[in-house]
Write a protein that holds these residues in place. Structure first.
Motif, PDB file in Angstrom:
ATOM      1  N   SER A 161      39.254  55.583 -71.610  1.00  0.00           N
ATOM      2  CA  SER A 161      40.519  55.509 -72.338  1.00  0.00           C
ATOM      3  C   SER A 161      41.052  56.876 -72.759  1.00  0.00           C
ATOM      4  N   GLU A 162      40.197  57.887 -72.830  1.00  0.00           N
ATOM      5  CA  GLU A 162      40.633  59.228 -73.209  1.00  0.00           C
ATOM      6  C   GLU A 162      40.872  60.138 -72.011  1.00  0.00           C
ATOM      7  N   HIS A 163      40.093  59.958 -70.952  1.00  0.00           N
ATOM      8  CA  HIS A 163      40.124  60.908 -69.848  1.00  0.00           C
ATOM      9  C   HIS A 163      40.784  60.386 -68.573  1.00  0.00           C
ATOM     10  N   VAL A 164      40.855  59.089 -68.390  1.00  0.00           N
ATOM     11  CA  VAL A 164      41.463  58.537 -67.176  1.00  0.00           C
ATOM     12  C   VAL A 164      42.783  57.836 -67.485  1.00  0.00           C
ATOM     13  N   ASP A 180      37.014  49.192 -70.793  1.00  0.00           N
ATOM     14  CA  ASP A 180      36.890  50.594 -71.160  1.00  0.00           C
ATOM     15  C   ASP A 180      35.411  50.918 -71.001  1.00  0.00           C
ATOM     16  N   ALA A 181      35.081  52.178 -70.802  1.00  0.00           N
ATOM     17  CA  ALA A 181      33.679  52.573 -70.659  1.00  0.00           C
ATOM     18  C   ALA A 181      33.528  54.015 -71.101  1.00  0.00           C
ATOM     19  N   TRP A 182      32.309  54.360 -71.551  1.00  0.00           N
ATOM     20  CA  TRP A 182      32.061  55.729 -71.964  1.00  0.00           C
ATOM     21  C   TRP A 182      30.587  56.068 -71.794  1.00  0.00           C
ATOM     22  N   THR A 183      30.348  57.375 -71.679  1.00  0.00           N
ATOM     23  CA  THR A 183      28.993  57.895 -71.563  1.00  0.00           C
ATOM     24  C   THR A 183      28.326  57.842 -72.925  1.00  0.00           C
ATOM     25  N   VAL A 184      27.067  57.416 -72.931  1.00  0.00           N
ATOM     26  CA  VAL A 184      26.281  57.314 -74.158  1.00  0.00           C
ATOM     27  C   VAL A 184      25.261  58.452 -74.163  1.00  0.00           C
TER      28      VAL A 184
END
Length: 95
Positions: free
Chosen positions: A20-23, A70-74
């Motif tokens: 959601s922030e980078h793509v 949405d997805a993000w690195t943990v």
């Protein structure tokens, strides 16, 4: 790369990366609309679907993700995946 009419992508998502922030600024929309069929090589990724369900993918996991997420690195390690199901236009501007 393509295998039998499917796109295969290797992705490295650095710590702090979030769809959601980078793509989203590139492609628009409220959530990722590309399906994914991931094999996680290293690192972790957290996924939240539009319906509120959540999952986390870790090394050696195979994960199917429908459009609408949405997805993000943990954590502090890059998440490296092989994606056998991404749209061929993943992370490109839509015209």
């Amino acid at each position: 790369m393509r295998i039998a009419d499917s796109s295969v992508l290797k992705g490295t998502f650095e710590p702090g990366w979030r769809w959601s922030e980078h793509v989203r600024p590139i492609v628009g929309g409220d959530s990722c609309q590309s399906p994914h069929f991931l094999y996680v090589l290293s690192g972790r990724m957290h996924i939240v679907m539009n319906d509120g369900s959540e999952a986390e993918a870790a090394p050696n996991d195979v994960v199917h993700i429908d459009p609408g997420h949405d997805a993000w690195t943990v954590g502090d390690e890059p998440c490296v995946v092989v994606d056998f199901g991404a749209s061929p236009t993943y992370a490109t501007a839509q015209h």
